[in-house]
Design a protein around this motif. Structure first.
Motif, mmCIF file in Angstrom:
data_model
loop_
_atom_site.group_PDB
_atom_site.id
_atom_site.type_symbol
_atom_site.label_atom_id
_atom_site.label_comp_id
_atom_site.label_asym_id
_atom_site.label_seq_id
_atom_site.Cartn_x
_atom_site.Cartn_y
_atom_site.Cartn_z
ATOM 1 N N SER A 1 -41.498 -9.444 48.130
ATOM 2 C CA SER A 1 -40.848 -8.321 47.439
ATOM 3 C C SER A 1 -41.239 -8.153 45.973
ATOM 4 C CB SER A 1 -39.313 -8.416 47.542
ATOM 5 O OG SER A 1 -38.782 -9.435 46.732
ATOM 6 N N ILE A 2 -42.386 -8.685 45.572
ATOM 7 C CA ILE A 2 -42.927 -8.435 44.233
ATOM 8 C C ILE A 2 -43.956 -7.310 44.337
ATOM 9 C CG2 ILE A 2 -44.361 -9.363 42.366
ATOM 10 C CD1 ILE A 2 -41.670 -10.588 42.258
ATOM 11 N N SER A 3 -43.889 -6.367 43.402
ATOM 12 C CA SER A 3 -44.905 -5.315 43.310
ATOM 13 C C SER A 3 -45.432 -5.263 41.880
ATOM 14 C CB SER A 3 -44.315 -3.949 43.671
ATOM 15 O OG SER A 3 -43.954 -3.900 45.030
ATOM 16 N N ILE A 4 -46.752 -5.166 41.753
ATOM 17 C CA ILE A 4 -47.375 -4.934 40.454
ATOM 18 C C ILE A 4 -47.976 -3.526 40.511
ATOM 19 C CG2 ILE A 4 -49.028 -5.757 38.739
ATOM 20 C CD1 ILE A 4 -46.817 -7.747 39.354
ATOM 21 N N PHE A 5 -47.653 -2.716 39.511
ATOM 22 C CA PHE A 5 -48.049 -1.319 39.541
ATOM 23 C C PHE A 5 -49.549 -1.135 39.328
ATOM 24 C CE2 PHE A 5 -43.652 -0.639 37.479
ATOM 25 C CZ PHE A 5 -43.030 -0.703 38.715
ATOM 26 N N GLY A 6 -50.101 -0.115 40.021
ATOM 27 C CA GLY A 6 -51.456 0.344 39.753
ATOM 28 C C GLY A 6 -51.443 1.436 38.701
ATOM 29 N N THR A 7 -52.582 2.051 38.455
ATOM 30 C CA THR A 7 -52.705 2.998 37.350
ATOM 31 C C THR A 7 -51.898 4.283 37.554
ATOM 32 O OG1 THR A 7 -54.778 3.749 38.359
ATOM 33 C CG2 THR A 7 -54.944 2.178 36.545
ATOM 34 N N ASP A 8 -51.707 4.707 38.793
ATOM 35 C CA ASP A 8 -50.865 5.878 39.040
ATOM 36 C C ASP A 8 -49.392 5.527 38.955
ATOM 37 O OD1 ASP A 8 -52.938 7.673 39.396
ATOM 38 O OD2 ASP A 8 -53.086 7.293 41.554
ATOM 39 N N GLU A 9 -49.022 4.433 39.607
ATOM 40 C CA GLU A 9 -47.610 4.076 39.701
ATOM 41 C C GLU A 9 -47.031 3.675 38.354
ATOM 42 O OE1 GLU A 9 -44.782 1.616 42.819
ATOM 43 O OE2 GLU A 9 -46.848 0.985 42.517
ATOM 44 N N ILE A 10 -47.817 3.032 37.509
ATOM 45 C CA ILE A 10 -47.279 2.580 36.228
ATOM 46 C C ILE A 10 -46.843 3.772 35.381
ATOM 47 C CG2 ILE A 10 -49.514 2.465 35.017
ATOM 48 C CD1 ILE A 10 -48.446 0.002 33.557
ATOM 49 N N ILE A 11 -47.587 4.871 35.437
ATOM 50 C CA ILE A 11 -47.204 6.061 34.685
ATOM 51 C C ILE A 11 -45.937 6.674 35.269
ATOM 52 C CG2 ILE A 11 -47.882 8.427 34.110
ATOM 53 C CD1 ILE A 11 -50.764 7.451 33.902
ATOM 54 N N ASP A 12 -45.896 6.828 36.592
ATOM 55 C CA ASP A 12 -44.729 7.435 37.239
ATOM 56 C C ASP A 12 -43.456 6.639 36.995
ATOM 57 O OD1 ASP A 12 -46.304 9.439 38.240
ATOM 58 O OD2 ASP A 12 -46.568 8.526 40.218
ATOM 59 N N MET A 13 -43.527 5.308 37.145
ATOM 60 C CA MET A 13 -42.329 4.477 37.005
ATOM 61 C C MET A 13 -41.833 4.435 35.561
ATOM 62 S SD MET A 13 -41.569 3.664 40.040
ATOM 63 C CE MET A 13 -40.421 2.289 39.971
ATOM 64 N N ASN A 14 -42.751 4.328 34.619
ATOM 65 C CA ASN A 14 -42.334 4.286 33.208
ATOM 66 C C ASN A 14 -41.774 5.627 32.751
ATOM 67 O OD1 ASN A 14 -43.191 1.642 31.474
ATOM 68 N ND2 ASN A 14 -44.464 1.857 33.293
ATOM 69 N N ARG A 15 -42.322 6.727 33.279
ATOM 70 C CA ARG A 15 -41.769 8.043 32.969
ATOM 71 C C ARG A 15 -40.380 8.208 33.582
ATOM 72 N NH1 ARG A 15 -46.621 12.220 34.491
ATOM 73 N NH2 ARG A 15 -47.757 12.271 32.509
ATOM 74 N N SER A 16 -40.270 7.916 34.882
ATOM 75 C CA SER A 16 -39.030 8.162 35.617
ATOM 76 C C SER A 16 -37.855 7.381 35.038
ATOM 77 C CB SER A 16 -39.211 7.795 37.094
ATOM 78 O OG SER A 16 -40.205 8.599 37.693
ATOM 79 N N TYR A 17 -38.115 6.136 34.639
ATOM 80 C CA TYR A 17 -37.036 5.297 34.123
ATOM 81 C C TYR A 17 -36.977 5.286 32.593
ATOM 82 C CZ TYR A 17 -36.006 3.526 38.777
ATOM 83 O OH TYR A 17 -35.621 3.422 40.097
ATOM 84 N N GLU A 18 -37.803 6.108 31.950
ATOM 85 C CA GLU A 18 -37.806 6.248 30.485
ATOM 86 C C GLU A 18 -37.862 4.877 29.801
ATOM 87 O OE1 GLU A 18 -35.423 10.055 29.235
ATOM 88 O OE2 GLU A 18 -34.164 8.879 30.603
ATOM 89 N N VAL A 19 -38.786 4.067 30.282
ATOM 90 C CA VAL A 19 -38.885 2.689 29.792
ATOM 91 C C VAL A 19 -39.146 2.650 28.291
ATOM 92 C CG1 VAL A 19 -40.186 0.530 29.941
ATOM 93 C CG2 VAL A 19 -39.627 1.805 32.032
ATOM 94 N N GLN A 20 -40.037 3.501 27.800
ATOM 95 C CA GLN A 20 -40.368 3.454 26.383
ATOM 96 C C GLN A 20 -39.204 3.921 25.502
ATOM 97 O OE1 GLN A 20 -43.104 4.205 28.704
ATOM 98 N NE2 GLN A 20 -43.245 2.030 28.273
ATOM 99 N N LYS A 21 -38.273 4.684 26.066
ATOM 100 C CA LYS A 21 -37.084 5.105 25.322
ATOM 101 C C LYS A 21 -36.077 3.966 25.218
ATOM 102 C CE LYS A 21 -33.233 8.397 25.493
ATOM 103 N NZ LYS A 21 -32.652 9.574 26.206
ATOM 104 N N TYR A 22 -35.830 3.291 26.334
ATOM 105 C CA TYR A 22 -34.784 2.270 26.372
ATOM 106 C C TYR A 22 -35.302 0.858 26.096
ATOM 107 C CZ TYR A 22 -32.028 6.004 28.423
ATOM 108 O OH TYR A 22 -31.377 7.195 28.630
ATOM 109 N N ALA A 23 -36.600 0.643 26.245
ATOM 110 C CA ALA A 23 -37.200 -0.673 25.979
ATOM 111 C C ALA A 23 -38.435 -0.457 25.103
ATOM 112 C CB ALA A 23 -37.547 -1.392 27.278
ATOM 113 N N ASP A 24 -38.197 0.071 23.919
ATOM 114 C CA ASP A 24 -39.301 0.402 23.006
ATOM 115 C C ASP A 24 -40.141 -0.837 22.719
ATOM 116 O OD1 ASP A 24 -40.823 1.964 21.249
ATOM 117 O OD2 ASP A 24 -39.639 1.276 19.536
ATOM 118 N N GLY A 25 -41.459 -0.673 22.793
ATOM 119 C CA GLY A 25 -42.355 -1.799 22.557
ATOM 120 C C GLY A 25 -42.715 -2.557 23.814
ATOM 121 N N TYR A 26 -42.219 -2.098 24.961
ATOM 122 C CA TYR A 26 -42.497 -2.751 26.241
ATOM 123 C C TYR A 26 -43.040 -1.735 27.243
ATOM 124 C CZ TYR A 26 -39.916 -6.912 24.766
ATOM 125 O OH TYR A 26 -39.498 -8.044 24.109
ATOM 126 N N VAL A 27 -43.684 -2.246 28.269
ATOM 127 C CA VAL A 27 -44.149 -1.428 29.374
ATOM 128 C C VAL A 27 -43.793 -2.138 30.674
ATOM 129 C CG1 VAL A 27 -46.463 -2.468 29.269
ATOM 130 C CG2 VAL A 27 -46.152 -0.255 30.398
#
Length: 213
Positions: A51-77
């Motif tokens: 149950s571990i997943s590491i994102f590829g180049t498409d998924e990393i953009i979609d997941m970080n956008r959808s969950y607003e990672v850079q807004k809530y975890a600034d400085g992280y990806v």
């Protein structure tokens, strides 16, 4: 050096191109960790039987956008997830090696758990979730989560607790309950997991206890 090609527990994909990786960095406006980029040049994403997943180049953009990672975890990806409920985060810095884990509902590095000190070593050793190791198939002990003190910041603190434990109470019900503590927030939590989450909440965790059913 990433060495995972012969691991039968991994689902691998075609390697990412340098152009695809550059496009991700342009999208984010920062450089990705070098160790993660090295991984992408071997396989553009990965999933394991555990149950571990590491994102590829498409998924990393979609997941970080959808969950607003850079807004809530600034400085992280967010570079992956564990069990679907937790994100795996790395600092948005080329030289970083460490991976941390944070609940998707909280998305705050202050409440994160250490996950892997060295991304490459962790991947090469099977990408095992250190929080999901079997304990000789022992039955998990269940308990109830109890609020034992009123939070200083009222509803805003309760919102953090509610997300951390996926509590289904309506906010109104919890607001009534915290004025008359002790108040049972939820039943049938796995005790070991609940204690870990309480610890991750810092001062807020002092307002909670787990009682065996």
């Amino acid at each position: 050096m990433i060495d995972i090609i012969n691991n039968l527990n991994f689902t691998l994909y075609e390697p990412a191109t340098r152009e695809e990786v550059i496009e991700v960095e342009k999208e984010f406006g920062f450089k990705l960790p070098n160790v993660y980029k090295e991984f992408l040049y071997v396989t553009d994403g990965l999933s394991t039987n555990e149950s571990i997943s590491i994102f590829g180049t498409d998924e990393i953009i979609d997941m970080n956008r959808s969950y607003e990672v850079q807004k809530y975890a600034d400085g992280y990806v967010a570079i992956g997830n564990s069990g679907g409920d937790d994100f795996l985060l790395m600092r948005s810095d080329e030289i970083v090696m460490e991976v941390i884990r944070v609940d998707c509902g909280v998305m705050n590095p202050a409440y994160a758990h250490p996950f892997a000190e060295d991304f490459i070593e962790w991947i090469n050793n099977g990408a095992v979730d250190p929080y999901d190791l079997d304990e000789d198939d022992e039955e998990q002990q269940l308990g109830r989560l109890i609020l034992i003190g009123p939070p200083k910041n009222g509803s805003s603190d309760l919102k953090i607790i509610k997300k951390a434990f996926d509590i289904q109470y309506r906010a109104f019900d919890i607001l009534k309950g915290y004025k008359n503590v002790p108040f049972v927030l939820t039943e049938n939590v796995v005790i070991d997991q609940a204690l870990e989450k309480i610890k991750s909440l810092g001062e807020l965790g002092d307002l909670l206890k787990v009682e065996k059913v």
